[in-house]
Structures are given as structure tokens and as C-alpha cells.
Design a protein around this motif. Structure first.
Motif, PDB file in Angstrom:
ATOM      1  N   THR A  26      20.694  -1.085  -6.736  1.00 51.29           N
ATOM      2  CA  THR A  26      19.760  -1.815  -7.681  1.00 51.29           C
ATOM      3  C   THR A  26      18.849  -0.802  -8.199  1.00 51.29           C
ATOM      4  O   THR A  26      17.665  -1.023  -7.561  1.00 51.29           O
ATOM      5  CB  THR A  26      19.248  -3.175  -6.951  1.00 51.29           C
ATOM      6  N   PRO A  27      19.077  -0.138  -9.102  1.00 54.16           N
ATOM      7  CA  PRO A  27      18.188   0.913  -9.528  1.00 54.16           C
ATOM      8  C   PRO A  27      16.889   0.423 -10.206  1.00 54.16           C
ATOM      9  O   PRO A  27      15.832   0.905 -10.021  1.00 54.16           O
ATOM     10  CB  PRO A  27      18.949   1.636 -10.415  1.00 54.16           C
ATOM     11  N   ALA A  28      17.071  -0.730 -10.828  1.00 54.94           N
ATOM     12  CA  ALA A  28      15.828  -1.477 -11.347  1.00 54.94           C
ATOM     13  C   ALA A  28      14.586  -1.734 -10.358  1.00 54.94           C
ATOM     14  O   ALA A  28      13.453  -1.943 -10.738  1.00 54.94           O
ATOM     15  CB  ALA A  28      16.156  -2.935 -12.160  1.00 54.94           C
ATOM     16  N   LEU A  29      14.886  -1.756  -9.009  1.00 52.96           N
ATOM     17  CA  LEU A  29      13.753  -2.201  -8.212  1.00 52.96           C
ATOM     18  C   LEU A  29      12.926  -0.972  -7.769  1.00 52.96           C
ATOM     19  O   LEU A  29      12.058  -1.040  -7.102  1.00 52.96           O
ATOM     20  CB  LEU A  29      14.616  -2.514  -6.828  1.00 52.96           C
ATOM     21  N   PHE A  30      13.559   0.397  -8.067  1.00 51.16           N
ATOM     22  CA  PHE A  30      12.751   1.518  -8.017  1.00 51.16           C
ATOM     23  C   PHE A  30      12.574   2.235  -9.399  1.00 51.16           C
ATOM     24  O   PHE A  30      13.219   2.424 -10.039  1.00 51.16           O
ATOM     25  CB  PHE A  30      13.694   2.411  -6.916  1.00 51.16           C
ATOM     26  N   ALA A  87       0.783  -1.142  -0.012  1.00 51.48           N
ATOM     27  CA  ALA A  87      -0.009  -0.017   0.027  1.00 51.48           C
ATOM     28  C   ALA A  87       1.024   1.253  -0.119  1.00 51.48           C
ATOM     29  O   ALA A  87       1.999   1.169   0.170  1.00 51.48           O
ATOM     30  CB  ALA A  87      -1.013  -0.028   1.004  1.00 51.48           C
ATOM     31  N   GLY A  88       0.315   2.311  -0.441  1.00 52.89           N
ATOM     32  CA  GLY A  88       1.146   3.595  -0.406  1.00 52.89           C
ATOM     33  C   GLY A  88       1.652   4.087   1.179  1.00 52.89           C
ATOM     34  O   GLY A  88       1.197   3.592   1.919  1.00 52.89           O
ATOM     35  N   GLY A 142       5.944  11.089  -0.947  1.00 55.48           N
ATOM     36  CA  GLY A 142       5.015   9.666  -0.941  1.00 55.48           C
ATOM     37  C   GLY A 142       5.775   8.760  -1.670  1.00 55.48           C
ATOM     38  O   GLY A 142       7.035   8.771  -2.130  1.00 55.48           O
ATOM     39  N   LEU A 143       5.198   7.503  -1.446  1.00 54.74           N
ATOM     40  CA  LEU A 143       5.892   6.131  -1.912  1.00 54.74           C
ATOM     41  C   LEU A 143       4.617   5.362  -2.282  1.00 54.74           C
ATOM     42  O   LEU A 143       3.676   5.033  -1.587  1.00 54.74           O
ATOM     43  CB  LEU A 143       6.600   5.764  -1.141  1.00 54.74           C
ATOM     44  N   ILE A 144       4.590   4.986  -3.745  1.00 59.99           N
ATOM     45  CA  ILE A 144       3.666   4.109  -4.141  1.00 59.99           C
ATOM     46  C   ILE A 144       4.195   2.910  -4.777  1.00 59.99           C
ATOM     47  O   ILE A 144       5.431   3.107  -5.205  1.00 59.99           O
ATOM     48  CB  ILE A 144       2.851   4.603  -5.166  1.00 59.99           C
ATOM     49  N   HIS A 145       3.700   1.807  -5.033  1.00 56.27           N
ATOM     50  CA  HIS A 145       4.012   0.558  -5.408  1.00 56.27           C
ATOM     51  C   HIS A 145       3.279   0.336  -6.933  1.00 56.27           C
ATOM     52  O   HIS A 145       2.003   0.050  -6.630  1.00 56.27           O
ATOM     53  CB  HIS A 145       3.861  -0.698  -4.427  1.00 56.27           C
ATOM     54  N   ALA A 146       4.049   0.027  -7.973  1.00 55.82           N
ATOM     55  CA  ALA A 146       3.323  -0.222  -9.101  1.00 55.82           C
ATOM     56  C   ALA A 146       4.213  -0.877  -9.884  1.00 55.82           C
ATOM     57  O   ALA A 146       5.428  -0.651  -9.970  1.00 55.82           O
ATOM     58  CB  ALA A 146       2.904   1.117  -9.693  1.00 55.82           C
ATOM     59  N   CYS A 147       3.669  -1.893 -10.660  1.00 54.56           N
ATOM     60  CA  CYS A 147       4.389  -2.566 -11.856  1.00 54.56           C
ATOM     61  C   CYS A 147       5.654  -3.234 -11.054  1.00 54.56           C
ATOM     62  O   CYS A 147       6.705  -3.369 -11.944  1.00 54.56           O
ATOM     63  CB  CYS A 147       4.800  -1.687 -12.948  1.00 54.56           C
TER      64      CYS A 147
END
Length: 341
Positions: free
Chosen positions: A326-330, A139-140, A154-159
Motif C-alpha cells: 500500500t504505497p499510498a499510505l506512505f 507525533a514525530g 526520522g518519521l513524521i506524519h503529514a497530510c
């Protein structure tokens, strides 16, 4: 020159990471994708004319290994080739940094993007919970921190990636609600005719609140520093200081609750920075949660949202290190914020 997102590749190690605030700048080096950051170098921004001078003194002249790339988070919006800091006279000029510091690649982020990245990078051992239920995993989330100013992200999780959402939420309006607020707020120093979050929820903001309460009660304001006021409030040795910290905590709860609604941050709200760490006892007294949850018609939603104080001494560097490795994780947007030779 700034490059577009479709040109992005991983940064070359060793990578200089930096967290530059209004008062202090913190630097370290990440040597490879499996290493922790080097011992950080911390300098006061007022001691150097430019960020370039600070990096030379704190890193290049002291470290055996010279960085090839850099990821630097600054306290202010990132826009253009000359980037001023909000509460510091430094102007970041990435093109000049490439030439003058021997770097081939620079990414400039907002400082609270780095704080948002830290929320994912840090373990629970570096967090102290202030009420609420269990966080929802994807969740956000919201990060805010009173310091020299008031930072918000903020921080959101998508894709499948965590995406930080930078902003300037510390400059939102903040106003009175209670009868006592209406006695005190007319005495709070405004900025260009309004009271923003930064006029209360930062170090100088605590001093503003203290002076405003003294004026409202027609007593002499004896203290002039945030540390002095905080110490007197926590020991409850001075009634004006005690009320000033109570007002600070209440307004922080209101603002945190507002931001939790904006992001529906059921993954948690995270308070960061030295001030939050120092006032944990005050945050646990009840005023904070009461103000945080007082958001009808969504009081039940806010009751479930956990709040954490980040206790890690340098969380932004931890977040930047995670991104550097690990930039691909973000999902960090670098278009217009990355410069290469």
C-alpha cells in the motif's frame, strides 16, 4: 532511467523486497496486496561479488514465482545510477539489475527508511518499552540501530501519510562529558581525526570502547569480538567489558536523546537491530534513560518520550512489505530513486 515522482504508479506484483546491510542481505517476495512476505532468504554479503549474484542465488534460483518489481533498502545514501554501500564493497546498479534480473521496475531506498516504515507496520507485540510515557499518535518518531554501522532515520506524519526521513545521523560527532569519559575518549580510534557515532555505537565501536578502556587503565585487552564483550559484560565477568557496555549504553542514550530533540519525537524513539535486542537487560539498568533524559532545559520533555526496542527479527522487511502492498499510505519520495524498463 530514474523517473520523477509525478510518473509514479503502484509496483507490479510479485514484488521482491530486500534489506541489504553491511554484513547480511535479506530477501523475500510479496505476492499480492493481501499477502505476507514469503519465507525470507538471508545471505552474507561477503559471499557474493555483487547484489545481482546474491539475488540470483537467494531468490531467482529458488523461488517458483519470479518477481516483476523490486523494493530494496540499502545501507547508504541513494544517489545516482551507481550506489555504493557504506560498509560493504557492493555497488548497486539499478539499470543493470533491470536487464540482468528480468525486472521491470526497481525502487531503491535507504535501509533506515525501511526501519522507519517498520515502526508503523509492526504491532506492540514486537516492541519492548524502555521507560517514558505514552506515545502521541501522530507525533514525530526516530529510529536508530547499532549494527555493522549506526543507522538513523526520522518519521513524521503529514497530510495523512507517514513520511520517512532518511539521513546519515550515525556519522554525527560524539564526545566526552564526564571525567571518566575524558580519560577514555583519547584512546578511542578516530576516523579522519574525529570520533563519530559509528566509532562507538556499532559492533566494532563496542570493541573500540573496550580497547580504549583497557588502554586508559593500562590493562591487557583480552577480547576481540562484540559478541564476546557483550556476553562478558552481561554476566559481569569482566570489569573492562562491563564498563565498555556501560559506555556504549550511555552514549546510545545521549545520541537517542539528541535525535529525539531534533524530531521532537513524542511518538517514540525506536531502537532496532540485533545488538539492541541482545542488550535489553543493560538498557533497562538506568544508564540509558538517565543519559537519554539529561537534556536541560528539556529534561521534562525527554522524560515523557517512550523508547522501544524492536524485537521483530526482520523489521525492515516488514516495513518494505507494508510499503509494497500500500504505497499510498506512505510519503516515500521516489524521484531519482526509481528505475523502469
Amino acid at each position: 532511467m530514474p523517473i520523477s515522482g509525478d510518473e509514479e504508479q503502484g509496483l507490479k506484483f510479485p514484488i521482491l523486497i530486500g534489506d541489504v546491510g553491511g554484513t547480511n542481505a535479506r530477501f523475500a517476495i510479496v505476492f499480492d496486496a493481501n499477502s505476507e512476505p514469503s519465507e525470507p532468504s538471508i545471505v552474507q554479503t561477503a559471499s557474493f561479488a555483487t547484489i545481482d549474484d546474491a539475488i540470483r542465488s537467494a531468490v531467482l534460483e529458488k523461488k517458483q514465482f519470479k518477481p516483476r518489481s523490486a523494493v530494496i533498502a540499502i545501507a547508504g545514501p541513494v544517489d545516482g545510477d551507481e550506489i555504493p554501500l557504506t560498509n560493504c564493497p557492493w555497488i548497486v546498479r539499478p539499470k543493470a539489475m533491470l536487464a540482468g534480473l528480468g525486472l521491470s521496475d526497481i525502487v531503491i531506498l535507504n535501509d533506515f527508511e525501511a526501519q522507519a516504515l517498520a515502526v508503523v507496520a509492526l504491532d506492540k507485540e514486537h516492541m519492548e518499552k524502555i521507560g517514558g510515557g505514552a506515545p502521541e499518535p501522530n507525533a514525530g518518531r526516530v529510529v536508530l540501530g547499532p549494527g555493522t554501522g549506526l543507522g538513523v532515520a526520522g518519521l513524521i506524519h503529514a497530510c495523512g501519510r507517514w513520511i520517512p526521513v532518511p539521513g546519515e545521523g550515525g556519522h554525527m560527532d560524539i564526545g566526552p562529558r564526564t571525567a571518566r569519559d575524558y580519560q577514555v575518549f583519547p584512546h578511542i580510534e578516530p576516523i579522519e581525526g574525529r570520533v563519530s557515532g559509528e566509532q562507538i555505537l556499532c559492533g566494532r565501536g563496542l570493541v573500540n570502547a573496550y580497547r580504549a578502556i583497557a588502554k586508559a587503565d593500562e590493562v591487557t585487552a583480552k577480547m576481540s569480538s562484540p559478541a564476546e564483550i557483550t556476553a562478558a559484560a552481561l554476566s559481569r565477568s569482566d570489569p573492562v567489558a562491563t564498563e565498555a557496555l556501560d559506555l556504549f549504553v550511555t552514549c546510545l542514550g545521549r545520541t537517542a536523546g539528541d535525535l529525539a530533540l531534533v524530531f521532537k519525537s513524542q511518538g517514540g524513539v525506536f531502537l532496532t537491530g540485533g545488538i539492541a535486542q541482545k542488550i535489553v537487560p543493560a538498557l533497562k539498568t538506568g544508564n540509558f534513560r538517565a543519559a537519554f533524559e539529561d537534556k536541560a532545559p528539556h529534561k521534562e520533555l525527554l522524560k515523557s518520550v517512550p523508547v522501544y526496542v524492536i524485537t521483530h527479527p526482520l523489521p525492515a522487511l516488514a516495513g518494505l512489505a507494508a510499503y509494497a502492498r500500500t504505497p499510498a499510505l506512505f510519503g516515500v519520495e521516489t524521484e531519482g530513486r526509481r528505475w523502469r524498463v
